[in-house]
Design a protein around this motif. Structure first.
Motif, PDB file in Angstrom:
ATOM      1  N   LEU A  93       5.841  16.398  68.800  1.00  0.00           N
ATOM      2  CA  LEU A  93       6.474  15.106  68.562  1.00  0.00           C
ATOM      3  C   LEU A  93       6.633  14.857  67.062  1.00  0.00           C
ATOM      4  O   LEU A  93       7.691  14.393  66.608  1.00  0.00           O
ATOM      5  CB  LEU A  93       5.633  14.001  69.203  1.00  0.00           C
ATOM      6  CG  LEU A  93       6.259  12.612  69.334  1.00  0.00           C
ATOM      7  CD1 LEU A  93       7.591  12.668  70.065  1.00  0.00           C
ATOM      8  CD2 LEU A  93       5.298  11.677  70.053  1.00  0.00           C
ATOM      9  N   ILE A  94       5.613  15.177  66.297  1.00  0.00           N
ATOM     10  CA  ILE A  94       5.700  15.037  64.836  1.00  0.00           C
ATOM     11  C   ILE A  94       6.780  15.963  64.283  1.00  0.00           C
ATOM     12  O   ILE A  94       7.562  15.574  63.400  1.00  0.00           O
ATOM     13  CB  ILE A  94       4.332  15.346  64.197  1.00  0.00           C
ATOM     14  CG1 ILE A  94       3.325  14.251  64.547  1.00  0.00           C
ATOM     15  CG2 ILE A  94       4.454  15.490  62.685  1.00  0.00           C
ATOM     16  CD1 ILE A  94       1.913  14.551  64.095  1.00  0.00           C
ATOM     17  N   LEU A  95       6.850  17.184  64.796  1.00  0.00           N
ATOM     18  CA  LEU A  95       7.868  18.138  64.357  1.00  0.00           C
ATOM     19  C   LEU A  95       9.266  17.620  64.630  1.00  0.00           C
ATOM     20  O   LEU A  95      10.166  17.700  63.772  1.00  0.00           O
ATOM     21  CB  LEU A  95       7.651  19.477  65.065  1.00  0.00           C
ATOM     22  CG  LEU A  95       8.651  20.599  64.742  1.00  0.00           C
ATOM     23  CD1 LEU A  95       8.600  20.949  63.264  1.00  0.00           C
ATOM     24  CD2 LEU A  95       8.369  21.824  65.605  1.00  0.00           C
ATOM     25  N   VAL A  96       9.471  17.054  65.812  1.00  0.00           N
ATOM     26  CA  VAL A  96      10.788  16.517  66.172  1.00  0.00           C
ATOM     27  C   VAL A  96      11.157  15.353  65.260  1.00  0.00           C
ATOM     28  O   VAL A  96      12.303  15.259  64.785  1.00  0.00           O
ATOM     29  CB  VAL A  96      10.783  16.078  67.655  1.00  0.00           C
ATOM     30  CG1 VAL A  96      12.002  15.231  67.967  1.00  0.00           C
ATOM     31  CG2 VAL A  96      10.739  17.293  68.564  1.00  0.00           C
ATOM     32  N   LEU A  97      10.220  14.458  64.991  1.00  0.00           N
ATOM     33  CA  LEU A  97      10.492  13.317  64.119  1.00  0.00           C
ATOM     34  C   LEU A  97      10.820  13.777  62.701  1.00  0.00           C
ATOM     35  O   LEU A  97      11.680  13.192  62.027  1.00  0.00           O
ATOM     36  CB  LEU A  97       9.297  12.366  64.112  1.00  0.00           C
ATOM     37  CG  LEU A  97       9.006  11.646  65.431  1.00  0.00           C
ATOM     38  CD1 LEU A  97       7.711  10.843  65.321  1.00  0.00           C
ATOM     39  CD2 LEU A  97      10.168  10.735  65.826  1.00  0.00           C
ATOM     40  N   ALA A  98      10.137  14.831  62.235  1.00  0.00           N
ATOM     41  CA  ALA A  98      10.421  15.368  60.899  1.00  0.00           C
ATOM     42  C   ALA A  98      11.829  15.948  60.831  1.00  0.00           C
ATOM     43  O   ALA A  98      12.578  15.697  59.877  1.00  0.00           O
ATOM     44  CB  ALA A  98       9.384  16.433  60.542  1.00  0.00           C
ATOM     45  N   ILE A  99      12.195  16.722  61.853  1.00  0.00           N
ATOM     46  CA  ILE A  99      13.545  17.307  61.889  1.00  0.00           C
ATOM     47  C   ILE A  99      14.600  16.215  61.937  1.00  0.00           C
ATOM     48  O   ILE A  99      15.653  16.300  61.288  1.00  0.00           O
ATOM     49  CB  ILE A  99      13.671  18.251  63.094  1.00  0.00           C
ATOM     50  CG1 ILE A  99      12.755  19.462  62.912  1.00  0.00           C
ATOM     51  CG2 ILE A  99      15.116  18.702  63.289  1.00  0.00           C
ATOM     52  CD1 ILE A  99      12.693  20.374  64.129  1.00  0.00           C
ATOM     53  N   TRP A 100      14.327  15.161  62.699  1.00  0.00           N
ATOM     54  CA  TRP A 100      15.268  14.052  62.842  1.00  0.00           C
ATOM     55  C   TRP A 100      15.506  13.348  61.508  1.00  0.00           C
ATOM     56  O   TRP A 100      16.613  12.878  61.209  1.00  0.00           O
ATOM     57  CB  TRP A 100      14.716  13.067  63.871  1.00  0.00           C
ATOM     58  CG  TRP A 100      15.678  12.017  64.304  1.00  0.00           C
ATOM     59  CD1 TRP A 100      16.905  11.734  63.778  1.00  0.00           C
ATOM     60  CD2 TRP A 100      15.513  11.097  65.385  1.00  0.00           C
ATOM     61  NE1 TRP A 100      17.508  10.704  64.456  1.00  0.00           N
ATOM     62  CE2 TRP A 100      16.669  10.300  65.438  1.00  0.00           C
ATOM     63  CE3 TRP A 100      14.483  10.881  66.298  1.00  0.00           C
ATOM     64  CZ2 TRP A 100      16.829   9.290  66.389  1.00  0.00           C
ATOM     65  CZ3 TRP A 100      14.650   9.874  67.238  1.00  0.00           C
ATOM     66  CH2 TRP A 100      15.799   9.097  67.286  1.00  0.00           C
ATOM     67  N   ALA A 101      14.469  13.258  60.654  1.00  0.00           N
ATOM     68  CA  ALA A 101      14.590  12.514  59.399  1.00  0.00           C
ATOM     69  C   ALA A 101      15.308  13.292  58.306  1.00  0.00           C
ATOM     70  O   ALA A 101      15.819  12.685  57.360  1.00  0.00           O
ATOM     71  CB  ALA A 101      13.193  12.114  58.912  1.00  0.00           C
TER      72      ALA A 101
END
Length: 298
Positions: A163-171
């Motif tokens: 989930l943290i990885l996805v949020l980082a990619i999204w930003a």
């Protein structure tokens, strides 16, 4: 004039006295003038306090079940009632704040670091490097944010790390464009040219001269990004793709409560209200920071 003056005293500053203050003091005073932002900041301090000291402020074990107490209304023993398996709702909300804030802040921070580096490299070097980076960013932009998050979580599997990885990619795409735009303008300024003439290396120019002058939009984006990350975490949890039960997280608490909307509507009201109030508070802080750090407003 000191920073300890009240909001009323701050308003009495004349324009000349205000301009004589340092940039950080002007920004702080501008921020203090926004009463809504102060309310939002106070609420976020309260939520952060609850999350950090969850073992102390919680009244029950958030994972202890008691089927004899299922879906009880608020009482002196259970301040916000109990859920579908008899767990204390208040304690689960307190522990859920830990995960929601941790994932939102860490995911956004990782995205800010990566997006800032990508934007710096793209804007500073230009040419084929800029073209290649921007085309990759355009490809990422072609996917709606939540669809990209769902796709990645479906492939990687639901977990806090993913989930943290996805949020980082999204930003990364949004922030990299913001930083790139600033760097394209700043690298032509006199101080950057002077540093280059004095023999400063590329890395030094990027991180010592250009990055500090790009911090204002980065700070604003990071603040607002935390709100978006918390909302995305809750949305994925609601869809069953975020933090998995029995771990307490606001999104999955909202999803579990949906099944009992008619019988115990408070199971949805409490986590939903916390998500809304947290996101609104962070947005108020972000809006105030944007105004405070805008040199044209000052």
């Amino acid at each position: 004039m000191t920073l300890h003056q009240g909001v009323g005293d701050v308003a009495k500053l004349d324009s000349q006295e205000f301009r004589r203050l340092s940039g950080s003091k002007r920004a702080w005073l501008e921020f203090r003038r926004n009463r809504f932002a102060l309310v939002g900041a106070a609420f976020m301090v309260f939520i952060a306090f609850m999350a950090v000291f969850a073992p102390i402020v919680s009244t029950h074990d958030p994972y202890a079940q008691s089927l004899r107490k299922r879906m009880k209304p608020p009482t002196a023993e259970h301040w916000l009632g109990t859920d579908e398996v008899g767990r204390d709702v208040y304690s689960r909300l307190v522990y859920g704040a830990r995960i929601s804030l941790f994932v939102g802040i860490v995911g956004t921070a990782a995205g800010v670091i990566c997006g800032t580096i990508v934007g710096l490299i793209s804007g500073f070097f230009g040419g084929w490097v800029d073209t290649l980076v921007m085309r990759v960013i355009d490809i990422m932009y072609s996917f709606p944010g939540i669809v990209l998050a769902i796709l990645l979580i479906s492939v990687l599997g639901p977990s806090i790390f993913n989930l943290i990885l996805v949020l980082a990619i999204w930003a990364v795409p949004s922030l990299s464009r913001i930083v790139r735009g600033n760097v394209l303008s700043l690298k032509e300024q006199d101080y950057a040219e002077a540093a280059r003439a004095l023999g400063a290396g590329r890395v030094r120019i990027m991180f010592v001269h250009l990055l500090p002058n790009s911090l204002a939009p980065i700070i604003v984006y990071a603040t607002l990004g935390v709100a978006g990350a918390i909302l995305t975490t809750a949305a994925l949890g609601f869809l069953g793709l975020g933090v998995q039960p029995p771990q307490a997280e606001w999104g999955n608490m909202l999803s579990n409560g949906r099944q009992y909307l008619r019988r115990a509507p408070l199971l949805m009201v409490f986590p939903g209200a916390l998500i809304s109030m947290t996101v609104i508070s962070i947005n108020l802080i972000g809006d105030a920071l944007r105004d405070a750090l805008d040199p044209y407003i000052q």
